[in-house]
Design a protein around this motif. Structure first.
Motif, short mmCIF file in Angstrom:
data_model
loop_
_atom_site.label_atom_id
_atom_site.label_comp_id
_atom_site.label_asym_id
_atom_site.label_seq_id
_atom_site.Cartn_x
_atom_site.Cartn_y
_atom_site.Cartn_z
N ARG A 49 0.83 -1.21 0.00
CA ARG A 49 0.00 0.00 0.00
C ARG A 49 0.87 1.26 0.00
NH1 ARG A 49 -5.22 -0.81 -0.01
NH2 ARG A 49 -5.62 1.32 0.67
N LYS A 50 0.43 2.33 0.65
CA LYS A 50 1.13 3.61 0.56
C LYS A 50 2.46 3.55 1.31
CE LYS A 50 -2.12 5.86 -1.64
NZ LYS A 50 -1.93 6.41 -3.00
N LEU A 51 3.50 4.11 0.66
CA LEU A 51 4.84 4.09 1.23
C LEU A 51 5.26 5.49 1.69
CD1 LEU A 51 6.80 1.90 -1.36
CD2 LEU A 51 5.46 1.13 0.62
N HIS A 52 6.04 5.52 2.76
CA HIS A 52 6.78 6.73 3.13
C HIS A 52 8.24 6.39 2.94
CE1 HIS A 52 8.24 10.26 5.18
NE2 HIS A 52 8.88 9.49 6.07
N GLY A 53 8.89 7.04 1.98
CA GLY A 53 10.20 6.58 1.58
C GLY A 53 10.05 5.23 0.91
N ASP A 54 10.72 4.22 1.46
CA ASP A 54 10.59 2.88 0.88
C ASP A 54 9.88 1.91 1.82
OD1 ASP A 54 12.50 2.58 2.82
OD2 ASP A 54 14.00 1.63 1.53
N THR A 55 9.16 2.43 2.81
CA THR A 55 8.51 1.58 3.80
C THR A 55 7.02 1.89 3.90
OG1 THR A 55 10.55 1.46 5.09
CG2 THR A 55 8.53 0.80 6.21
N SER A 56 6.21 0.85 3.98
CA SER A 56 4.76 0.99 4.07
C SER A 56 4.35 1.70 5.36
CB SER A 56 4.12 -0.39 4.02
OG SER A 56 2.76 -0.34 4.39
N LEU A 57 3.37 2.58 5.25
CA LEU A 57 2.77 3.17 6.45
C LEU A 57 2.09 2.10 7.29
CD1 LEU A 57 1.28 6.48 5.02
CD2 LEU A 57 3.41 6.18 6.29
N TRP A 58 1.55 1.09 6.63
CA TRP A 58 0.91 -0.03 7.33
C TRP A 58 1.93 -0.73 8.23
CZ3 TRP A 58 -2.23 -4.24 4.19
CH2 TRP A 58 -2.97 -5.03 5.07
N TRP A 59 3.17 -0.83 7.77
CA TRP A 59 4.21 -1.48 8.57
C TRP A 59 4.39 -0.80 9.92
CZ3 TRP A 59 6.80 -5.77 9.04
CH2 TRP A 59 7.96 -5.80 9.81
N SER A 60 4.33 0.54 9.93
CA SER A 60 4.54 1.26 11.18
C SER A 60 3.51 0.87 12.23
CB SER A 60 4.49 2.78 10.93
OG SER A 60 3.20 3.17 10.50
N LEU A 61 2.34 0.43 11.77
CA LEU A 61 1.28 -0.02 12.68
C LEU A 61 1.39 -1.51 12.96
CD1 LEU A 61 -1.54 0.22 14.08
CD2 LEU A 61 -2.53 -0.07 11.79
N GLN A 62 1.48 -2.31 11.91
CA GLN A 62 1.43 -3.77 12.06
C GLN A 62 2.60 -4.33 12.86
OE1 GLN A 62 -0.99 -5.71 11.66
NE2 GLN A 62 -0.79 -7.19 10.02
N ALA A 63 3.75 -3.64 12.83
CA ALA A 63 4.94 -4.15 13.51
C ALA A 63 5.32 -3.31 14.73
CB ALA A 63 6.11 -4.22 12.54
N ARG A 64 4.42 -2.45 15.19
CA ARG A 64 4.81 -1.61 16.32
C ARG A 64 5.06 -2.47 17.56
NH1 ARG A 64 -0.70 2.00 17.09
NH2 ARG A 64 -2.13 0.36 17.79
N ASN A 65 6.04 -2.03 18.32
CA ASN A 65 6.46 -2.69 19.57
C ASN A 65 7.15 -4.03 19.35
OD1 ASN A 65 5.23 -0.53 20.86
ND2 ASN A 65 3.45 -1.68 21.53
N LYS A 66 7.41 -4.41 18.10
CA LYS A 66 8.07 -5.68 17.84
C LYS A 66 9.57 -5.49 17.66
CE LYS A 66 4.09 -7.64 15.35
NZ LYS A 66 3.66 -8.26 14.07
N LYS A 67 10.31 -6.58 17.89
CA LYS A 67 11.73 -6.63 17.59
C LYS A 67 11.92 -7.43 16.30
CE LYS A 67 13.10 -6.49 22.47
NZ LYS A 67 13.78 -7.23 23.58
N SER A 68 12.67 -6.86 15.37
CA SER A 68 12.92 -7.54 14.10
C SER A 68 14.25 -8.29 14.15
CB SER A 68 12.95 -6.53 12.95
OG SER A 68 13.37 -7.16 11.75
N VAL A 69 14.16 -9.59 13.91
CA VAL A 69 15.35 -10.45 13.87
C VAL A 69 15.38 -11.13 12.51
CG1 VAL A 69 16.40 -12.54 14.81
CG2 VAL A 69 15.44 -10.83 16.35
N VAL A 70 16.45 -10.99 11.79
CA VAL A 70 16.59 -11.61 10.48
C VAL A 70 17.32 -12.95 10.63
CG1 VAL A 70 17.72 -11.44 8.24
CG2 VAL A 70 16.50 -9.48 9.17
N LEU A 71 16.66 -14.01 10.18
CA LEU A 71 17.25 -15.34 10.18
C LEU A 71 16.93 -16.03 8.87
CD1 LEU A 71 16.22 -16.66 13.74
CD2 LEU A 71 18.45 -15.73 13.06
N ASP A 72 17.91 -16.69 8.30
CA ASP A 72 17.68 -17.54 7.14
C ASP A 72 17.30 -18.92 7.66
OD1 ASP A 72 17.65 -19.03 4.87
OD2 ASP A 72 19.72 -18.62 4.28
N LEU A 73 16.01 -19.21 7.67
CA LEU A 73 15.53 -20.46 8.26
C LEU A 73 15.94 -21.69 7.46
CD1 LEU A 73 11.95 -19.40 9.40
CD2 LEU A 73 14.09 -19.37 10.70
N LYS A 74 16.44 -21.47 6.23
CA LYS A 74 16.89 -22.59 5.42
C LYS A 74 18.35 -22.95 5.70
CE LYS A 74 13.64 -21.48 1.72
NZ LYS A 74 13.49 -21.07 0.29
#
Length: 395
Positions: A49-74
């Motif tokens: 949906r709508k982006l601010h810069g290169d990130t969705s405004l929806w993301w700011s809501l859907q992921a609030r208060n979360k910690k992002s950890v990147v893992l290659d599960l494969k």
């Protein structure tokens, strides 16, 4: 004031809507939520949906208060770190297609062996069992097969959809409800962990009221009725003179009489054949015509003022602009003014439900991809070499 879920750790293996929304609700009420993302761009919702810069405004809501950890599960390192996270968690939430996590060595049997008290919320199109379990399923399909699409819209047009991802959100709510019930069992010493099996189809189906018994007993298939509520009268959407629409729910017996008097139809208010709902349903078209005649001659503000004075439930149909301007939304804390990481002001939805003693809160907006990887892995006890190998794969 600490949130009611403080001390609960949730690990999210989810993308897009259903599992992430469920995890967001945990995060809003104090749980530590660790969102595991792919090194290949992370959750696709970051770009929806709508982006601010290169990130969705929806993301700011859907992921609030979360910690992002990147893992290659494969990878061996990534899958091992994911298992350690699950071993430390109270709840794991995932929305892979059934069997997807098992292929990565992260299925229920593997994780529950490491953590017997684990609650695993598994959200999928059709559930973990049954002949359709392996089919791909999105919220829109859940809405279609759960029954709500067939009953939505005008009878003269094809079935309509609600303008939001209703099926996914309903599955999220059922997942949270199931997880909290399962957690209560663990925390009160009544038993160990378990799977909360949530189907998108069944989450929608659970809202369909008397749809099935009406068909099973009378062979009646509930059809589309536009803005009306079938079998309940009067309750519909009515036009006003200034082009707006008002929803009026005059369907209890005393409210019906007040409504009829407010629109100057004492004859209908006092008609004994209309004193109860079955009689009104039989003459619903007549009642809707009378209400439409009255609303069509007045602007929306005049309609609402008259119905408010008569103590009749009514409301205009709100757009986003109406919501943001509404003083009641503001007074209830349903509009949170904050800033994005770059300082850009933004208004986000408030937190529901409202708890009097331990309300939810927004501590930060959606994190950058992998923002918390090193911190979370260090907290798990991984050494510098292991963290370096894992974080190198983020790039």
């Amino acid at each position: 004031m600490p949130g009611p879920l403080q001390g609960i750790r949730v690990v999210e293996f989810g993308t897009l809507i259903a599992a992430p929304f469920a995890a967001r609700l945990f995060a809003e009420f104090g749980a530590e939520v660790i969102k595991v993302e792919s090194p290949e761009g992370g959750d696709p919702l970051r770009k929806w949906r709508k982006l601010h810069g290169d990130t969705s405004l929806w993301w700011s809501l859907q992921a609030r208060n979360k910690k992002s950890v990147v893992l290659d599960l494969k990878s061996a390192d990534g899958a091992d770190a994911a298992r350690q996270l699950a071993a430390s968690a109270d709840v794991v939430i995932e929305n892979f297609r059934p069997g997807g996590l098992e292929k990565l060595g992260l299925g229920w049997d593997a994780l529950s062996a490491l953590n017997p008290n684990l609650i695993m919320v598994r959200i999928s199109g059709y559930g973990q069992t049954g002949p359709y379990r392996d089919r791909p399923g999105f919220g829109a399909i859940g809405e279609a097969m759960g029954g709500i699409r067939y009953t939505t819209g005008d009878p003269s047009t094809p079935p309509a959809r609600v303008g939001v991802s209703l099926g996914d959100s309903l599955a999220s709510l059922h997942g949270v409800m199931g997880a909290l019930m399962a957690l209560l069992r663990v925390k009160t010493g009544q038993g160990g962990g378990q799977v909360v099996d949530v189907s998108l189809v069944e989450s929608v189906f659970n809202l369909m009221e008397s749809l099935v018994p009406e068909y099973a007993m009378f062979g009646e298939v509930r059809e589309r009725t536009g803005g009306a509520l079938p079998g309940i009268s009067p309750s519909n959407t009515y036009p006003t003179a200034d082009g707006a629409f008002v929803v009026i729910a005059g369907n209890s017996d005393p409210i019906y009489r007040r409504l009829m008097r407010a629109i100057g139809r004492e004859d209908l208010a006092d008609d004994p054949s209309l004193a109860t709902n079955p009689g009104r349903v039989a003459r619903n078209a007549e009642l809707d015509a009378a209400i439409t005649h009255w609303t069509s001659g007045r602007n929306i503000d005049a309609v609402l003022e008259a119905l408010d004075l008569a103590d009749v439930p009514a409301g205009r149909i709100y757009s986003a602009a109406d919501i943001v301007a509404d003083p009641h939304y503001q007074a209830r804390g349903m509009l949170l003014n904050t800033t994005l990481p770059d300082g850009q002001p933004i208004t986000l939805p408030g937190i529901v439900p409202t708890l009097s003693e331990t309300p939810g809160e927004m501590r930060w907006t959606g994190p950058a991809l992998g923002e918390h990887t090193a911190q979370v892995l260090a907290d798990l006890g991984l050494g510098a070499d292991a963290i370096a190998r894992i974080t190198a794969k983020e790039k």
